[in-house]
Motif scaffolding. Structure first.
Motif, PDB file in Angstrom:
ATOM      1  N   ARG A 197      44.521  25.572  53.596  1.00  0.00           N
ATOM      2  CA  ARG A 197      44.792  27.001  53.722  1.00  0.00           C
ATOM      3  C   ARG A 197      44.127  27.586  54.967  1.00  0.00           C
ATOM      4  N   SER A 201      46.110  29.384  58.054  1.00  0.00           N
ATOM      5  CA  SER A 201      45.773  30.715  58.552  1.00  0.00           C
ATOM      6  C   SER A 201      45.494  30.689  60.044  1.00  0.00           C
ATOM      7  N   GLY A 204      48.820  30.249  61.883  1.00  0.00           N
ATOM      8  CA  GLY A 204      49.839  31.245  61.572  1.00  0.00           C
ATOM      9  C   GLY A 204      51.132  30.657  61.052  1.00  0.00           C
ATOM     10  N   ASP A 206      52.789  28.419  57.429  1.00  0.00           N
ATOM     11  CA  ASP A 206      52.578  27.831  56.117  1.00  0.00           C
ATOM     12  C   ASP A 206      52.499  26.311  56.219  1.00  0.00           C
ATOM     13  N   ASP A 277      36.515  27.664  58.270  1.00  0.00           N
ATOM     14  CA  ASP A 277      37.433  28.650  58.842  1.00  0.00           C
ATOM     15  C   ASP A 277      37.248  28.742  60.356  1.00  0.00           C
TER      16      ASP A 277
END
Length: 288
Positions: A197, A201, A204, A206, A277
């Motif tokens: 995930r 993100s 940008g 899926d 992240d």
């Protein structure tokens, strides 16, 4: 003071070079292919191969401190040549598996060679690299926007390669780290599902996660080639660190909570360790 960085074009070594240059140090970079290497201005580049210690004498000449990429087979001779040349301090890129006792064949012999040399030493022991996901998942994300994963809810604290490099550079430049072994992990437990995930993100787009069996994942990794193929059995739990047969189901049952808080680079650098992240944003281009 001149600092030699071996494995200087590697994923950690090149960042150690950058960090040392930023700190104003005189840096010498060792690589097997100096003609194709690219380093910051002012870095002295020399040819040499840790697999052939006879090629290293010029690189060690005039060097005070060394960052050592681990090659177990030649470690004792490499360290002996460094000592004869006048090197006083060696910082070893090792592995967290030494701390757990899983690694007795790859990094541990390098650590022992350095410790027994009488030189100042520091061992940097990262756990799982966040960077592994570029090599394992990158091809299928780029081609199909999919990740095929047998353990989507497995939890660990992978570490950013820049955190590893910053700890190594700190131990090379500053006193107070001699005789220490630093285990390095990421700052947060994160499932592989949530890693996917984070990458989605960052790019940008899926990304679908297909849950497969370990056997199916092994076939896919072997077909993919490169790092994934070379390490498929170990990464999927079919082999342990020494190549002995293991059960992939053990990865599912690993209880991270039982280990307590895992150490990060912050204890050495004074800065919070980088999150997954942040790593995903840093490497977004590798997944597009």
């Amino acid at each position: 003071m001149t600092i030699l960085v071996t494995g200087a074009t590697g994923n950690v070594g090149r960042l150690v070079v950058e960090r040392l240059v930023e700190a104003g140090e005189r840096v010498r970079a060792l690589t097997r292919a100096p003609q194709s290497a690219s380093f910051p201005a002012g870095v002295e580049v020399l040819a040499g191969d840790l697999n052939d210690p006879s090629t290293l004498d010029a690189a060690f000449s005039g060097v005070d401190r060394t960052y050592l990429f681990p090659v177990a087979r030649t470690a004792r001779e490499v360290v002996a040549r460094a000592a004869r040349a006048g090197v006083r301090r060696i910082v070893v890129l090792s592995a967290g598996a030494v701390t757990s006792g899983a690694d007795t064949d790859f990094h541990l012999p390098v650590e022992r060679a350095v410790e027994e040399s009488g030189l100042e030493w520091t061992h940097v022991r990262p756990g799982e690299f966040m960077l592994n996901k570029v090599w394992l998942w990158g091809p299928s994300i780029r081609a199909e926007s999919v990740v095929r994963e047998p353990f989507p809810d497995a939890v660990w604290c992978p570490v950013h390669e820049r955190d590893i490099a910053e700890v190594a550079a700190e131990a090379l430049v500053r006193d107070g780290h001699q005789g220490r072994a630093y285990d390095l992990n990421g700052p947060e437990p994160i499932t592989r599902r949530n890693q996917v995930r984070a990458i989605a993100s960052a790019i940008g787009r899926d990304i679908r996660m297909d849950v497969v069996t370990p056997e199916q994942a092994r076939v896919a990794y072997r077909e993919q080639g490169g790092f994934a193929a070379d390490n498929a059995d170990f990464l999927l739990g079919f082999e342990d660190y020494s190549g002995n047969e293991s059960d992939p189901e053990l990865l599912k049952r690993l209880d991270l909570g039982a280990l307590g808080p895992l150490p990060t680079s912050e204890a050495v650098t004074g800065r919070p360790a980088r999150t997954f992240d942040q790593w995903a944003r840093d490497h977004a281009a590798d997944f597009r």
